[in-house]
Design an enzyme around this catalytic site. Structure first.
Site, PDB file in Angstrom:
ATOM      1  N   LEU A 152      -9.670   4.293   5.609  1.00  0.00           N
ATOM      2  CA  LEU A 152      -9.197   3.750   6.908  1.00  0.00           C
ATOM      3  C   LEU A 152      -8.321   2.640   6.926  1.00  0.00           C
ATOM      4  O   LEU A 152      -8.536   1.733   6.180  1.00  0.00           O
ATOM      5  CB  LEU A 152     -10.527   3.707   7.935  1.00  0.00           C
ATOM      6  N   LEU A 252       7.558   1.717   3.844  1.00  0.00           N
ATOM      7  CA  LEU A 252       8.821   1.042   3.608  1.00  0.00           C
ATOM      8  C   LEU A 252       9.222   0.226   4.536  1.00  0.00           C
ATOM      9  O   LEU A 252      10.651   0.333   4.580  1.00  0.00           O
ATOM     10  CB  LEU A 252       9.864   2.326   3.237  1.00  0.00           C
ATOM     11  N   CYS A 262      -7.536  -5.823   1.600  1.00  0.00           N
ATOM     12  CA  CYS A 262      -7.791  -4.896   0.581  1.00  0.00           C
ATOM     13  C   CYS A 262      -6.579  -4.913  -0.626  1.00  0.00           C
ATOM     14  O   CYS A 262      -6.954  -5.247  -1.623  1.00  0.00           O
ATOM     15  CB  CYS A 262      -7.656  -3.281   1.127  1.00  0.00           C
TER      16      CYS A 262
END
Ligand SMILES: NC(=O)c1ccc[n+]([C@@H]2O[C@H](COP(=O)([O-])OP(=O)(O)OC[C@H]3O[C@@H](n4cnc5c(N)ncnc54)[C@H](O)[C@@H]3O)[C@@H](O)[C@H]2O)c1
Length: 436
Positions: A152, A252, A262
């Protein structure tokens, strides 16, 4: 099913609330008593769109409860570990102390057939060590250690959890597979594929996915730098590349470098695993190094916009969270940017719709403001560091009249150069033509 979630942070709380919403009975346990007290008062300790309603609905249906006591684990069929795995100070390995501490705390309390599921992002082999601890503490029980990494994204966490591209279940044990299949049943009835793989493979899928996404971001960031030199527009380059479905348009978006709770720590942890195994990952090494340099280098863009010096000048920074729709400033690009601006002698005023409280300990010298216009008051430049929706449609005339000089440095490319020119701003973006 009876599910216990150990850790009620961004992943644990969202996963727990969603599992409850699927109809399971869920207990979220967190050793942070302040957090649990808030949840028991009906307050949500993190900012995540839709979470408050989801928690409230499931608490009132008595499917979701919170406790700071590990013995609330009860007769859980499955215990999910969703504690933090930050970078270990000094060497960049994943710090697994919270994971192992949790396992040692709850192992003696488990039912004899519980399935222990690691949702935290952990290096290859962590499941083996969890299994070893379970065997050591509960030699007679039939406990299984499974890997079920979570994908998630903060800011869209509920949507992502309920509509995953895939659910990865890492175990060779048939009973554990059945338990996980039952827990996720409402999802794969809606076609989300469950992939059963070995535990080590599951652990690596998570790191390889994050490292790949980080690589995509870093790739377009370097292309953006080239665009600036050769007079091309990175937005159009990304669109042109991304419409090729072998490449895909996501991740991108050129910007100030990836941050968050993370990607930086996970790329680093993957590198450590690779080095330990004698298989250095050169591409990921470069991605990590390029990204680290980029975040602080964003301050140079601001310096250039202010004719070579920010000393004695005031810079307004809009956005402190690492991305919109979250209050999480962990490893946000705004932090090294602001630190560098301070080092260079600037005064920094800032506004973020959700992350100011969390950012304060890391950025004590910032002047925190009530909104974007208050932050821009007397500023020599406004820097857009996070693409919050409310920054996409600023009243440019009002902003301009608040500022000492009409200069915008848009690190997220959310405005069009022509629009800025019309509003008589000097505008610098990433990988695009500047307007003077
Ligand atoms: N945040 C994300 O977007 C995201 C996405 C995917 C995976 N992950 C991974 O999920 C894991 C958790 O991340 P997070 O962002 O939710 O972390 P977090 O810091 O928000 O939450 C972790 C929680 O665990 C609690 N905790 C620690 N030790 C405990 C123990 N022994 N018993 C009970 N509670 C304990 C902490 O008090 C904290 O509230 C990490 O491994 C992370 O890499 C995070």
């Amino acid at each position: 099913m009876r599910v216990t979630m150990i850790g009620a942070g961004y992943v644990g709380l969202v996963s727990g609330a969603c599992f409850a919403d699927f109809g399971h009975h869920v207990t979220c346990i967190d050793k942070d008593t302040r957090r649990i007290d808030m949840l028991n008062r009906g307050e949500i300790p993190i900012f995540e769109p839709g979470l408050s309603d989801l928690v409230e609905a499931n608490v009132s249906q008595r499917r979701l409860e919170f406790s700071s006591r590990t013995d609330a684990i009860g007769e859980a069929d499955a215990v999910f570990i969703a504690v933090g795995t930050p970078s270990r100070r000094g060497d960049g390995h994943a710090d697994l102390s919270f994971v192992y501490e949790a396992v040692r705390e709850f192992a003696p309390l488990l039912s004899d057939t519980a399935v222990v599921v690691t949702k935290s992002t952990v290096p290859v082999g962590t499941g083996d060590e969890i299994e070893r601890i379970l065997r050591e503490l509960r030699p007679d029980a039939d406990l299984q250690a499974v890997s079920n990494p979570e994908f998630l994204r903060e800011g869209a966490a509920i949507q992502d959890f309920k509509h995953p591209d895939r659910i990865i279940v890492g175990t060779d044990d048939a009973r554990a597979r059945e338990v996980l299949a039952e827990i996720y049943r409402p999802l794969y009835l809606n076609v989300a594929p469950i992939m059963y793989v070995s535990r080590r493979t599951a652990e690596l899928i998570k790191y390889a996915s994050n490292a790949f996404l980080a690589t995509k971001i870093t790739f377009i960031n370097e292309i953006a730098d080239l665009c600036e030199k050769v007079g091309a527009d990175v937005q159009d380059v990304a669109r042109g590349m991304g419409s090729d479905n072998r490449i895909g348009g996501k991740f991108l978006h050129a910007g100030p470098g990836f941050g968050g709770s993370c990607f930086p720590k996970d790329t680093m942890a993957l590198l450590k695993t690779a080095q330990d195994n004698g298989v250095p990952l050169r591409i990921v090494e470069t991605v990590s190094a390029v990204n680290d340099q980029r975040k602080r280098a964003m301050a140079r863009k601001v310096v250039a916009a202010l004719d070579g010096s920010v000393r004695g000048k005031t810079v307004a920074v809009l956005g402190l969270a690492f991305k919109p729709s979250t209050d999480d400033p962990r490893d946000s690009p705004a932090i090294p940017l602001i630190t560098a601006l301070h080092d260079l002698g600037a005064t920094v005023r800032a506004y973020d719709p959700a992350a100011m409280e969390q950012a304060k300990p890391q950025l004590p010298a910032v002047i925190y403001c009530q909104n974007a216009y208050a932050a821009a008051e007397g500023a020599d430049a406004v820097v857009i560091a996070t693409e919050w929706e409310q920054f996409r449609a600023l009243d440019l005339a009002r902003l301009r009249s608040a500022m000492a000089q009409p200069i915008i440095v848009d690190l997220r490319n959310i405005y069009r150069p022509e629009e800025m020119k019309r509003s008589r701003f000097r505008y610098l973006a990433i990988g695009r033509r500047s307007s003077e």
